[in-house]
Design an enzyme around this catalytic site. Structure first.
Site, PDB file in Angstrom:
ATOM      1  N   HIS A   1       0.990  -1.146   0.062  1.00  0.00           N
ATOM      2  CA  HIS A   1       0.059   0.099   0.134  1.00  0.00           C
ATOM      3  C   HIS A   1       0.900   1.325  -0.098  1.00  0.00           C
ATOM      4  O   HIS A   1       0.334   2.375  -0.186  1.00  0.00           O
ATOM      5  CB  HIS A   1      -0.996  -0.101   1.300  1.00  0.00           C
ATOM      6  CG  HIS A   1      -1.821   1.213   1.392  1.00  0.00           C
ATOM      7  ND1 HIS A   1      -1.694   2.343   1.249  1.00  0.00           N
ATOM      8  CD2 HIS A   1      -3.144   0.984   1.543  1.00  0.00           C
ATOM      9  CE1 HIS A   1      -2.774   3.193   1.136  1.00  0.00           C
ATOM     10  NE2 HIS A   1      -3.851   2.196   1.404  1.00  0.00           N
ATOM     11  N   CYS A   2       2.170   1.185   0.170  1.00  0.00           N
ATOM     12  CA  CYS A   2       2.879   2.242   0.639  1.00  0.00           C
ATOM     13  C   CYS A   2       3.944   2.711  -0.546  1.00  0.00           C
ATOM     14  O   CYS A   2       3.707   3.727  -1.160  1.00  0.00           O
ATOM     15  CB  CYS A   2       3.642   2.145   1.968  1.00  0.00           C
ATOM     16  SG  CYS A   2       2.672   2.053   3.196  1.00  0.00           S
ATOM     17  N   ILE A   3       5.057   2.059  -0.588  1.00  0.00           N
ATOM     18  CA  ILE A   3       6.173   2.344  -1.595  1.00  0.00           C
ATOM     19  C   ILE A   3       5.858   2.433  -2.925  1.00  0.00           C
ATOM     20  O   ILE A   3       6.407   3.503  -3.616  1.00  0.00           O
ATOM     21  CB  ILE A   3       7.425   1.391  -1.406  1.00  0.00           C
ATOM     22  CG1 ILE A   3       7.604   0.952   0.007  1.00  0.00           C
ATOM     23  CG2 ILE A   3       8.540   1.821  -2.029  1.00  0.00           C
ATOM     24  CD1 ILE A   3       8.185   2.250   0.773  1.00  0.00           C
TER      25      ILE A   3
END
Ligand SMILES: NC(=O)c1ccc[n+]([C@@H]2O[C@H](COP(=O)([O-])OP(=O)(O)OC[C@H]3O[C@@H](n4cnc5c(N)ncnc54)[C@H](O)[C@@H]3O)[C@@H](O)[C@H]2O)c1
Length: 427
Positions: free
Chosen positions: A258-260
């Site tokens: 979900h982030c990088i």
């Protein structure tokens, strides 16, 4: 003290439990009826979070899950942990934050602290969220309610990382907002106060961009060193013996989670408003998103060495989740690999003990319902090639070496495993 945590996902649920363990009563609010029903019944829906941990706090009267936003009237502080994806044009989609702000507004009491935790671009808290909250509540931020930003540093599946030991950066709209937010978080964890919400938002983006750029660097070096016959993994392991000035990052089949793959582009988008370019971020994105193509090229070379083509081959993809030992397959490069290989005519199956079946989502609707194949000699040896996309610890790579005729390894999972000649290809 009683607080509400809105969004009971990978970030909101562990945070709720940490506050509850610190003696604070937590109402976990979510719009997803299935999650609320599970949590209210003391059942975890996330593999690495024990149901027992939820039951313990629920039975002690410190944790309760609900969909009823009018319960916000009961609390002194509200923490927002909702998704911040990119839209189909790869631009920030802060609609979940804004919708949550609208839902909070009518129930917001004077003196309440509102903290945003979702990763986002600088200015979201003190401009976008603030405007929505003020309009929906009729109250003024920094005067009749308090507003702050504190980014999450959750690392799902990492046993050394839990909310209690990872310090939290906190920025407030005013000094009083910051004081209140620090007082709240200090009850559950260590805090690092900074001068504004924007500094706190920018800190989170720096952390994630740092990862994205460094992963891109080792991915690029992997390709260059492979052409020179040098193993990048051996190089990184040697380099990391340097006790200063080096931090190990590892190559892989592409970015996931979900982030990088997402957060850096929040800054890219916002930077345009200031006529600034984010060349490092764009280049890292380009290199990281090209990795699945490189892996497919290595698959073609490996099959070619056996006088086979991708077209018509049976390929087993090992590991659907985007990182080891978790069931989270959001943005997983494994899906890109499955798409690329099947577009080239391969018959693709997968094995992942953490993801027994592919759920229907907008991005992967064509794979929905597909099931993880069995892990036994007969099944695995029936494939022309096994592609290791994620190195879950529960897999026996020694068994794999016995069973598979050709293996492409993107994670160095086969290091130290006895092999036959021409059996294992790094990618
Ligand atoms: N997962 C991670 O490892 C991680 C780490 C650091 C930061 N973050 C950031 O934290 C934020 C949340 O991520 P996550 O992984 O927990 O997402 P998630 O999808 O696991 O959880 C979000 C939850 O919010 C709920 N939700 C959506 N809209 C809502 C609304 N209007 N009201 C109430 N609930 C609503 C969803 O049902 C879901 O349960 C994101 O900004 C993400 O970038 C995530």
């Amino acid at each position: 003290m009683k607080i509400a945590i809105i969004g009971q996902g990978y970030v909101g649920l562990p945070l709720s439990l940490q506050f509850a363990r610190s003696g604070i009563s937590v109402i976990g609010l979510d719009v997803d009826p299935a999650k609320v029903e599970a949590l209210a019944g003391g059942r975890s829906y996330i593999k690495h979070i024990d149901s027992a941990a939820i039951q313990e706090q629920r039975d002690a009267g410190r944790f309760d899950a609900s969909r009823d936003f009018s319960r916000l009237r009961e609390v002194e502080a509200i923490i927002i942990c909702v998704p911040t994806p990119l839209n189909k044009n790869r631009e920030p989609d802060i609609s979940y934050i804004l919708e949550t702000g609208k839902a909070i507004g009518p129930h917001l009491q004077k003196g309440t602290l509102v903290v945003l935790e979702s990763t986002t671009y600088p200015g979201t808290t003190d401009e976008d969220l603030r405007a929505v909250l003020e309009k929906a509540s009729g109250l003024k931020a920094g005067e009749s309610f308090h507003l702050a930003f504190s980014p999450e540093r959750e690392d799902p599946g990492n046993p050394d990382s839990n909310v209690a030991v990872v310090p939290k950066v906190v920025g407030g709209l005013t000094n009083e907002c910051l004081r209140r937010a620090v007082a709240l978080y200090s009850q559950a964890t260590q805090t690092v106060p900074v001068s504004s919400c924007r500094v706190a938002e920018a800190t989170k983006l720096l952390e994630n961009i740092f990862r994205s750029v460094n992963i891109a660097l080792v991915n690029e070096l992997k390709v260059v060193y492979a052409a020179m016959g040098i193993d990048i993994w051996e190089v990184i392991n040697a380099a990391k013996t340097k006790p200063f000035g080096f931090m190990a990052f590892y190559p892989g089949p592409g970015l996931g989670g979900h982030c990088i793959p997402i957060d850096p582009f929040y800054l890219t988008w916002k930077a345009r408003e200031y006529n600034k370019n984010t060349r490092f971020i764009e280049l890292a994105g380009e290199i990281n998103t090209s990795m699945p193509e490189y892996v497919v090229q290595r698959v073609a070379e490996a099959l070619n060495s056996k006088r086979k083509a991708i077209n018509g081959s049976r390929i087993l993809l090992l590991g659907l989740a985007y990182k080891p030992n978790v069931e989270d397959e959001r943005e997983s490069p494994s899906y890109v690999l499955m798409n690329l290989l099947s577009e080239r005519g391969a018959e693709v199956e997968y094995h992942d003990p953490h993801v027994p079946v592919i759920k229907a989502t907008r991005e992967h609707s064509h794979w929905a319902g597909k099931q993880s194949v069995a892990w036994d000699r007969e099944t695995v040896s029936g494939f022309d090639l096994v592609l290791i996309a994620t190195n879950h610890a529960c897999i026996s790579y020694q068994e794999l070496a016995h069973w598979a005729s050709c293996i492409v390894d993107t994670r160095n999972a086969m290091a130290g495993i006895e092999r036959k000649p021409q059996q294992i290809w790094n990618a």
